[in-house]
Each structure stands twice: as C-alpha cells, then as structure tokens.
Enzyme design. Structure first.
Site, PDB file in Angstrom:
ATOM      1  N   PRO A 169       0.778  -1.219   0.042  1.00  0.00           N
ATOM      2  CG  PRO A 169      -0.770  -1.521   1.628  1.00  0.00           C
ATOM      3  CD  PRO A 169       0.392  -2.122   1.112  1.00  0.00           C
ATOM      4  CD  GLU A 170       2.347   3.387  -4.695  1.00  0.00           C
ATOM      5  OE1 GLU A 170       2.946   4.529  -4.748  1.00  0.00           O
ATOM      6  OE2 GLU A 170       2.469   2.641  -5.769  1.00  0.00           O
TER       7      GLU A 170
ATOM      8  CE  LYS B 264       5.423   2.983   0.151  1.00  0.00           C
ATOM      9  NZ  LYS B 264       6.227   1.810  -0.540  1.00  0.00           N
TER      10      LYS B 264
ATOM     11  NE  ARG C 151       8.342  -3.543  -5.493  1.00  0.00           N
ATOM     12  CZ  ARG C 151       7.625  -2.730  -4.861  1.00  0.00           C
ATOM     13  NH1 ARG C 151       8.111  -2.047  -3.888  1.00  0.00           N
ATOM     14  NH2 ARG C 151       6.226  -2.398  -5.424  1.00  0.00           N
TER      15      ARG C 151
END
Length: 289
Positions: free
Chosen positions: A21-22, A71, A278
């Site tokens: 989640p950003e 975050k 990523r």
C-alpha cells in the site's frame, strides 16, 4: 545450520508483483480512524493473541489522533502509559478494515471498537506499542511526504541532484520520498516524460519541482478517492472509447502493469524490467533520455 529455501523464479516474480500500500492508503486510513474513533474510549483487543498484552494496556482508553507519515501509521491514545502510540506498517499483505461489530474473521492482530464499528488489523509487517520518543525516531528516518502540508521538499531536492542513482531508484527511497511506491513512481515519471534511468544529478531544478508537484496532486487525490488514477481527462476510457482497466489497485494508469500494451499517447508497447528488486514500467518513446 538452518537451511533457507531459495524462492523459485515464479515465486520471485510473484513477490515483485505484490503491491505494498502506498502513502495515500495510509493517509486514507488515518482519516477514517479520526472520523469514526477520535475522542472516544475504545475497546482494544487482539483476537489472534499476538498483540494481547499491548491491547490490554489500551483497552478502555480514549483515542486521540491517528496520523500518517509516508507508509507508517501512528494511532495515539490519551493514556498515562509512556507507550501509548500504536505503530503500524502494513507491509505487503496487511489490511485495516472497518466493519460493523461482529465476531472477528481470520487472524485479527488488533481490533479497535466503539461497540458498533470495528477496525480490524490483519497481516501487518508490524504492529507495536511505542512512546513519543520512539515515534520521533521513526519519523526522523523518513523523507518528505508529498501528502503532508508540512513536508519540505528542498532537502530532498539537494540530495537527489547530488546523486548518481537513477531517478527511478530515488523515488522509491522512503528516506527521500516517504509514501511513494511503485505505482506513483512509474506514473509521475511517465506523465512528465522523464526516463526512470536518468541519474538524479541530471534532473534539473524545474524537473524536480514538477515531480514533487505532480506527486502532491496525484497522492492527495488518491487519499480522497482511496484509489490511484493518473490518466488525464483526454485519456480516460470514456474519452478514448476503450474498456476500463481492471487491476487490484483499481485505477486508470498509463504504464503500471501495462507491459506490452500500447502507450495511450504514442502507441509504443510499454516496457518492463526489474530495478532493485521491483518491477519498473515505462514507455521508451515518451520517456527518452
């Protein structure tokens, strides 16, 4: 010696595709906690049992304010206990869901309830009970959060423009851009026509200012909508006569997870490669240099 299994290629691919989640999600959750629970005495429990001792120390105490930094989520209680702040990082699989009070489902690490509504925390990377000093130390490690009105991007700009790292890597560094994740990284660079492979020291002042302004606008809108939408009006499904995009994060985007599909602007197939563990997505035509 303890042996550790090496992930298969398929497992590694799955890990890279999972989306943490950003920052907009964490700010959205903080706002919901404040709307529903701020100023109320809450029942705190740990149905799973892993946070039972800490929950017992907060049970019946009044919640003060919930606050997000990047975050990281902090929920403060008006308690005499020095450790009166719940510190949560959702990680890759964590969720905080608001539901009418009922028997807990699944592995609920922490439940906060006013007797009618419950906020259930499941699968976080961590959930800790900390002091003010510990919160200060945690926040001090983070960079500037584009969603926060008190963020100062100037120190971050200086670090970026002195760096030999790629801007695609720098944008994912939480010590620089707190709350920015893989989606906002890819989408902001595309929207501004900046190659993710350009070194930070080759990013001009006006380009950095544009990156920051775009992140502020997109991420604050993400807090309100609780989803990520980055396409401009002329590239929406309605404007282009195309089908809406279907993806876990639930928004319309230009390049994120669109590998091999045509760019909405130039038609070039979207590219993908791994950058520092990523998946990176970009358009080689619109983001030259």
């Amino acid at each position: 010696m303890l042996s550790v299994a090496t992930p298969s290629v398929a497992q590694t691919r799955l890990i890279r595709l999972m989306s943490m989640p950003e920052g907009h999600v964490i700010h959205h959750l903080a706002a919901k906690l404040n709307t529903h629970f701020a100023g109320q005495r809450l029942h705190a429990s740990s149905p799973q049992g892993r946070f039972a001792a800490e929950a017992a120390r907060l049970d019946g105490e009044q919640m003060g304010v919930a606050e997000a930094f990047g975050k990281h989520l902090f929920i403060e209680f008006d308690a005499d206990d020095p450790a009166h702040i719940v510190y949560i990082h959702l990680g890759l699989i964590g969720t905080l869901q608001f539901e009418p009070e009922a028997a807990p489902r699944g592995q609920v690490r922490l439940r906060l309830s006013d007797g009618e509504l419950a906020a259930d925390l499941r699968g976080p990377q961590w959930c800790r009970l900390i002091t003010e000093a510990e919160r200060g130390a945690a926040v001090a490690k983070l960079g500037a959060d584009p969603i926060r009105d008190d963020a100062d991007p100037e120190p971050i700009r200086l670090k970026v423009q002195r760096s030999g790292r790629s801007v695609g890597s720098l944008l994912m560094d939480q010590k620089l851009f707190a709350g920015v994740g893989n989606i906002y990284r890819a989408e902001t660079l595309f929207r501004l026509g900046i190659s993710p492979f350009r070194e930070g020291k080759k990013i001009r002042r006006n380009e950095f200012d544009s990156i920051w302004a775009d992140l502020v606008g997109l991420m604050k809108e993400g807090v309100k909508a609780a989803r990520i939408d980055t396409v401009r009006p002329e590239h929406t499904p309605e404007a282009m006569g195309r089908d809406p995009r279907k993806d876990d994060h639930g928004g319309e985007v230009y390049v994120y997870r669109r590998t091999g599909q045509p760019c909405y602007i130039c038609g070039t197939p979207i590219r993908e490669q791994v950058m520092e563990g990523r998946n990176l997505f970009w358009c080689p035509t619109c983001q030259k240099g």
